[in-house]
Design a protein around this motif. Structure first.
Motif, PDB file in Angstrom:
ATOM      1  N   ARG A 194       0.839  -1.207   0.000  1.00  0.00           N
ATOM      2  CA  ARG A 194       0.000   0.000   0.000  1.00  0.00           C
ATOM      3  C   ARG A 194       0.869   1.250   0.000  1.00  0.00           C
ATOM      4  NH1 ARG A 194      -5.296  -0.632   3.709  1.00  0.00           N
ATOM      5  NH2 ARG A 194      -6.373  -2.105   2.384  1.00  0.00           N
TER       6      ARG A 194
ATOM      7  N   ALA B 105       2.250   1.788  -3.459  1.00  0.00           N
ATOM      8  CA  ALA B 105       1.232   2.311  -4.380  1.00  0.00           C
ATOM      9  C   ALA B 105       0.934   3.781  -4.091  1.00  0.00           C
ATOM     10  CB  ALA B 105      -0.027   1.467  -4.279  1.00  0.00           C
ATOM     11  N   VAL B 106       0.862   4.137  -2.805  1.00  0.00           N
ATOM     12  CA  VAL B 106       0.559   5.539  -2.446  1.00  0.00           C
ATOM     13  C   VAL B 106       1.709   6.462  -2.879  1.00  0.00           C
ATOM     14  CG1 VAL B 106       0.281   7.093  -0.481  1.00  0.00           C
ATOM     15  CG2 VAL B 106      -1.084   5.043  -0.603  1.00  0.00           C
TER      16      VAL B 106
ATOM     17  N   VAL C 157       1.453   6.993  -6.596  1.00  0.00           N
ATOM     18  CA  VAL C 157       0.349   7.886  -6.970  1.00  0.00           C
ATOM     19  C   VAL C 157       0.684   9.337  -6.626  1.00  0.00           C
ATOM     20  CG1 VAL C 157      -1.999   8.534  -6.323  1.00  0.00           C
ATOM     21  CG2 VAL C 157      -1.516   6.213  -6.995  1.00  0.00           C
TER      22      VAL C 157
ATOM     23  N   VAL D 135       0.911  12.366  -9.240  1.00  0.00           N
ATOM     24  CA  VAL D 135       0.096  13.589  -9.136  1.00  0.00           C
ATOM     25  C   VAL D 135       1.002  14.819  -9.144  1.00  0.00           C
ATOM     26  CG1 VAL D 135      -1.467  14.905  -7.650  1.00  0.00           C
ATOM     27  CG2 VAL D 135      -1.828  12.474  -7.948  1.00  0.00           C
TER      28      VAL D 135
ATOM     29  N   LEU E  59       2.261  15.342 -12.578  1.00  0.00           N
ATOM     30  CA  LEU E  59       1.198  15.898 -13.424  1.00  0.00           C
ATOM     31  C   LEU E  59       1.071  17.404 -13.184  1.00  0.00           C
ATOM     32  CD1 LEU E  59      -1.170  15.133 -15.363  1.00  0.00           C
ATOM     33  CD2 LEU E  59      -2.609  15.087 -13.360  1.00  0.00           C
TER      34      LEU E  59
ATOM     35  N   PHE F 263      -4.581  25.016  -1.126  1.00  0.00           N
ATOM     36  CA  PHE F 263      -4.860  23.575  -1.164  1.00  0.00           C
ATOM     37  C   PHE F 263      -4.454  22.858   0.119  1.00  0.00           C
ATOM     38  CE2 PHE F 263      -4.075  24.969  -5.485  1.00  0.00           C
ATOM     39  CZ  PHE F 263      -5.050  24.353  -6.236  1.00  0.00           C
TER      40      PHE F 263
ATOM     41  N   ILE G 242      -6.969  14.955   3.292  1.00  0.00           N
ATOM     42  CA  ILE G 242      -7.057  13.756   2.433  1.00  0.00           C
ATOM     43  C   ILE G 242      -5.917  12.787   2.766  1.00  0.00           C
ATOM     44  CG2 ILE G 242      -6.847  12.946   0.042  1.00  0.00           C
ATOM     45  CD1 ILE G 242      -8.158  15.598  -0.836  1.00  0.00           C
TER      46      ILE G 242
ATOM     47  N   VAL H 192      -5.849   8.834   4.230  1.00  0.00           N
ATOM     48  CA  VAL H 192      -5.184   7.694   3.580  1.00  0.00           C
ATOM     49  C   VAL H 192      -4.152   7.086   4.526  1.00  0.00           C
ATOM     50  CG1 VAL H 192      -3.713   7.046   1.631  1.00  0.00           C
ATOM     51  CG2 VAL H 192      -5.553   8.659   1.297  1.00  0.00           C
TER      52      VAL H 192
ATOM     53  N   LEU I  92      -3.762   9.496 -15.048  1.00  0.00           N
ATOM     54  CA  LEU I  92      -4.239  10.609 -14.216  1.00  0.00           C
ATOM     55  C   LEU I  92      -4.679  11.789 -15.082  1.00  0.00           C
ATOM     56  CD1 LEU I  92      -1.735  10.722 -11.223  1.00  0.00           C
ATOM     57  CD2 LEU I  92      -4.094   9.995 -11.215  1.00  0.00           C
TER      58      LEU I  92
ATOM     59  N   LEU J  75      -8.256  13.424 -14.962  1.00  0.00           N
ATOM     60  CA  LEU J  75      -8.448  14.861 -14.753  1.00  0.00           C
ATOM     61  C   LEU J  75      -9.443  15.432 -15.773  1.00  0.00           C
ATOM     62  CD1 LEU J  75      -7.316  17.232 -13.019  1.00  0.00           C
ATOM     63  CD2 LEU J  75      -5.747  17.690 -14.884  1.00  0.00           C
TER      64      LEU J  75
ATOM     65  N   PHE K  75      -8.500  19.562  -8.301  1.00  0.00           N
ATOM     66  CA  PHE K  75      -7.270  18.918  -7.836  1.00  0.00           C
ATOM     67  C   PHE K  75      -7.564  17.989  -6.649  1.00  0.00           C
ATOM     68  CE2 PHE K  75      -3.518  19.011  -5.046  1.00  0.00           C
ATOM     69  CZ  PHE K  75      -2.589  18.471  -5.915  1.00  0.00           C
ATOM     70  N   ASN K  76      -8.437  18.457  -5.729  1.00  0.00           N
ATOM     71  CA  ASN K  76      -8.767  17.632  -4.561  1.00  0.00           C
ATOM     72  C   ASN K  76      -9.473  16.348  -4.966  1.00  0.00           C
ATOM     73  OD1 ASN K  76      -7.644  19.348  -2.745  1.00  0.00           O
ATOM     74  ND2 ASN K  76      -9.518  20.442  -2.283  1.00  0.00           N
TER      75      ASN K  76
ATOM     76  N   LEU L  29      -9.212  14.849  -7.841  1.00  0.00           N
ATOM     77  CA  LEU L  29      -8.225  13.994  -8.521  1.00  0.00           C
ATOM     78  C   LEU L  29      -7.371  13.265  -7.489  1.00  0.00           C
ATOM     79  CD1 LEU L  29      -6.703  13.242 -11.233  1.00  0.00           C
ATOM     80  CD2 LEU L  29      -5.109  15.026 -10.600  1.00  0.00           C
ATOM     81  N   LEU L  30      -6.890  14.006  -6.496  1.00  0.00           N
ATOM     82  CA  LEU L  30      -6.014  13.405  -5.481  1.00  0.00           C
ATOM     83  C   LEU L  30      -6.760  12.327  -4.701  1.00  0.00           C
ATOM     84  CD1 LEU L  30      -3.178  13.718  -4.216  1.00  0.00           C
ATOM     85  CD2 LEU L  30      -4.191  15.243  -2.548  1.00  0.00           C
ATOM     86  N   LEU L  31      -7.978  12.639  -4.320  1.00  0.00           N
ATOM     87  CA  LEU L  31      -8.767  11.692  -3.534  1.00  0.00           C
ATOM     88  C   LEU L  31      -9.045  10.417  -4.320  1.00  0.00           C
ATOM     89  CD1 LEU L  31     -10.045  11.760  -0.727  1.00  0.00           C
ATOM     90  CD2 LEU L  31     -12.179  12.467  -1.771  1.00  0.00           C
TER      91      LEU L  31
ATOM     92  N   ALA M  21      -7.454   9.298  -6.959  1.00  0.00           N
ATOM     93  CA  ALA M  21      -6.208   8.590  -7.303  1.00  0.00           C
ATOM     94  C   ALA M  21      -5.703   7.809  -6.103  1.00  0.00           C
ATOM     95  CB  ALA M  21      -5.156   9.599  -7.756  1.00  0.00           C
ATOM     96  N   LEU M  22      -5.827   8.383  -4.902  1.00  0.00           N
ATOM     97  CA  LEU M  22      -5.349   7.668  -3.718  1.00  0.00           C
ATOM     98  C   LEU M  22      -6.247   6.479  -3.391  1.00  0.00           C
ATOM     99  CD1 LEU M  22      -4.197  10.680  -1.545  1.00  0.00           C
ATOM    100  CD2 LEU M  22      -2.757   8.857  -2.396  1.00  0.00           C
ATOM    101  N   GLU M  23      -7.559   6.627  -3.619  1.00  0.00           N
ATOM    102  CA  GLU M  23      -8.466   5.488  -3.435  1.00  0.00           C
ATOM    103  C   GLU M  23      -8.083   4.369  -4.402  1.00  0.00           C
ATOM    104  OE1 GLU M  23     -10.902   4.702  -1.364  1.00  0.00           O
ATOM    105  OE2 GLU M  23     -10.606   6.518  -0.187  1.00  0.00           O
TER     106      GLU M  23
ATOM    107  N   SER N   2      -5.210   3.878  -5.614  1.00  0.00           N
ATOM    108  CA  SER N   2      -3.912   3.307  -5.259  1.00  0.00           C
ATOM    109  C   SER N   2      -4.076   2.161  -4.258  1.00  0.00           C
ATOM    110  CB  SER N   2      -2.995   4.379  -4.688  1.00  0.00           C
ATOM    111  OG  SER N   2      -3.317   4.648  -3.352  1.00  0.00           O
ATOM    112  N   LEU N   3      -5.061   2.294  -3.361  1.00  0.00           N
ATOM    113  CA  LEU N   3      -5.284   1.214  -2.396  1.00  0.00           C
ATOM    114  C   LEU N   3      -5.783  -0.044  -3.107  1.00  0.00           C
ATOM    115  CD1 LEU N   3      -6.865   3.211   0.568  1.00  0.00           C
ATOM    116  CD2 LEU N   3      -4.496   2.583   0.192  1.00  0.00           C
TER     117      LEU N   3
END
Lengths: 245, 309
Positions: free
Chosen positions: A58, A61-62, A65, A69, A72, A209, A216, A220, B164, B168, B198-199, B201-203, B205-207, B209-210
């Protein structure tokens, strides 16, 4: 042997640096090669640390990602002069997940994004500088656990200049003569407006942000954290319910 | 915005080399550019790298690199000219300036700056060649032998990038369908809209990833020693290229030991020619390094050679 690795590496690097500044040393060390070598060795050393760590699937993978991001964000804003969300995201990742993850996210973002923008002599330095930005955020949290929003914004701002300083070291050692404080300051002054944009961009991204991204990432982090309970020996029960007559 | 790798598969000879051979060639270019300070050696190296770039059909890509580093090259020349006061042939003296004092520009400092500009071009062009001849996947495959987790992380991030980007686009479309107009409003309003993008996308993408981690675990990742599929063949062409680079490195070490690759800039410029032997030694270094590009040219004109190696 494992616990001596870091002190030995540190001694080797400081020894080489000390040897190189002795004016009449028998071996003339080329500073551009020396600086590139030290950065290369540091990256290998830190990646090796990640290889030997018990990083879970995990976590891998995190990291991938978050690196993607950040890459990107960098590529999508590459048209703007040095305003990019990589430093912000890497620092926040290190702040939430710890030094190892912070370093890996930073160096991964640099390497992965350069496969799209173009690799250059800047790649190892970016990997090193962004990696350190991520790792230092974890230490910042450890030293100042109750740091507020503005303290972290100041940390982000400082890294805008520190990043530029690290990137300048190679330009300075490889292409400038003589290597003196004056010439280093001249090199830094030339990139000052560029670094200022970077620093301001970091603060801007963090203020807009930061709160939501930390929320977030914390969510995780709770999901990927594995806590192992100690194995307990359960004593045999004295009550024999199923005793047969 | 770049959506594809800088690398483009063109089926060229240099792209068919084993990644270890390609990386050794690039590393040799990088190392020698930093070791040599003689202007003719640096120029010779640039010519060989340009020849290799031509063989890799990359002169157009090199132009884009050239534009990117032009300001850095000019800056290096300017800083060297202003901060270096070791030269004896003074071309210009400034009037006394506050804080800085009197600045002087010497011919030696300008020459040194120009040579460093060529060194910058050498290094940047070598990396440009790396982008053109080494596929990222083959690069990671080489490192996955001894850096399994790290190469997996970087390779995953590289693979996730286009994914990604597509996500997006989808999120943006979904938001637009809900009435969000990203092009309207003040700067602050547009920033808030993009922050939401962006939030999300991040959320997501992280989901994902699990889930990706669970899929990796379901395929037994980390359950034991890793098996790997090796596709890269080590062919005679790789051996020849490595031999050429090895010969160049030995010749360069000999040159450096005899002080042939270095040049006296200060206090007065030394002789550029440096004797016939110095030029023969330079030719030996350059010949070994240009072997891959020469083989590429040979294979394009002589199918038998291509078939044989």
């Amino acid at each position: 042997m494992e616990k001596w690795k870091f002190p030995l590496f540190f001694l080797l690097v400081t020894g080489l640096l000390a040897f190189s500044i002795i004016a009449d040393s028998p071996v003339k060390l080329n500073w551009s090669l020396l600086s590139a070598g030290i950065v290369g060795a540091a990256i290998i050393f830190l990646f090796r640390g990640f290889e030997q760590s018990p990083a879970s699937t995990r976590e891998i993978a995190v990291i991938a990602v978050l690196g993607a991001v950040a890459a990107l964000g960098r590529v999508s804003l590459s048209a703007l002069p040095n305003i990019q969300p990589v430093t912000f995201l890497v620092i926040v990742s290190g702040y939430v997940f710890g030094a190892r993850t912070g370093f890996m996210v930073g160096s991964t973002a640099a390497l992965a994004s350069n496969f799209f923008l173009g690799q250059g002599p800047w790649t190892p330095w970016q990997m090193f500088a962004w990696g350190l930005a991520g790792a230092s955020a974890a230490y910042f949290r450890a030293v100042f656990p109750g740091a507020g929003k503005w303290a972290l914004a100041l940390f982000q701002f400082t890294w805008g200049y520190l990043f530029g300083c690290m990137m300048n070291i190679w330009t300075w050692t490889a292409f400038i003569h003589p290597l003196s404080w004056q010439s280093f300051l001249a090199t830094w002054a030339a990139s000052l407006w560029f670094d200022s944009l970077h620093a301001l961009g970091n603060v801007f991204f963090y203020l807009f942000f930061g709160g939501s991204v930390i929320k977030i990432l914390n969510r995780v982090q709770k999901k990927i954290a594995v806590s192992r309970l100690p194995v307990q020996n359960i004593p045999p029960s004295n009550n024999h319910h199923y005793k047969t007559n | 915005m770049p959506q594809n790798f800088f690398y483009q598969e063109k089926g060229l000879f240099l792209q068919s080399l084993h990644p270890a051979a390609s990386l050794t060639l690039i590393a040799a270019f990088f190392l020698l550019a930093l070791c040599f300070s003689h202007p003719l050696y640096l120029l010779g190296l640039l010519l060989v790298i340009l020849f290799s770039l031509w063989a890799a059909d990359g002169l157009a890509a090199w132009e884009s690199y050239l534009k990117a580093v032009l300001w850095l090259g000019l800056l290096i020349m300017l800083i060297n000219a202003l901060v270096n006061h070791s030269g004896s042939t003074i071309l210009w003296r400034s009037p006394a300036l506050p804080l800085l004092g009197q600045l002087s520009v010497s011919m030696e400092a300008i020459s040194y700056g120009a040579a460093m500009g060529v060194r910058l071009l050498d290094v940047v062009s070598a990396f440009c060649l790396f982008n053109l001849i080494v596929h990222p996947d083959r690069f990671f495959s080489l490192f996955s032998t001894f850096a399994r987790k790290s190469s997996l992380v970087v390779s995953l991030a590289t693979r996730l990038f286009p994914l990604l980007l597509a996500t997006l686009g989808q999120i943006r479309e979904a938001q637009q369908l809900r009435g969000v107009d990203f092009s309207r409003g003040s700067l602050r309003e547009r920033t808030v809209k993009n922050a939401a993008l962006f939030n999300i996308l991040l959320l997501s993408a992280l989901e994902d990833s699990l889930q990706m981690a669970e899929a990796m675990q379901a395929r037994a990742f980390g359950s034991g020693p890793r098996s790997r599929y090796r596709r890269d063949l080590f062919r005679p062409r790789d051996g020849i290229c490595l031999a050429g680079v090895g010969f160049s490195l030995v010749a360069a070490a000999y040159n450096l030991a005899r002080d042939l690759g270095s040049y006296t800039y200060f206090p007065q410029l030394g002789s550029l020619w440096g004797g016939n032997f110095s030029m023969i030694a330079l030719a030996a270094v350059l010949l070994g390094l240009s072997l891959p590009a020469l083989l590429s040219w040979g294979c394009n004109h002589w199918p038998y050679l291509k078939w044989k190696i």
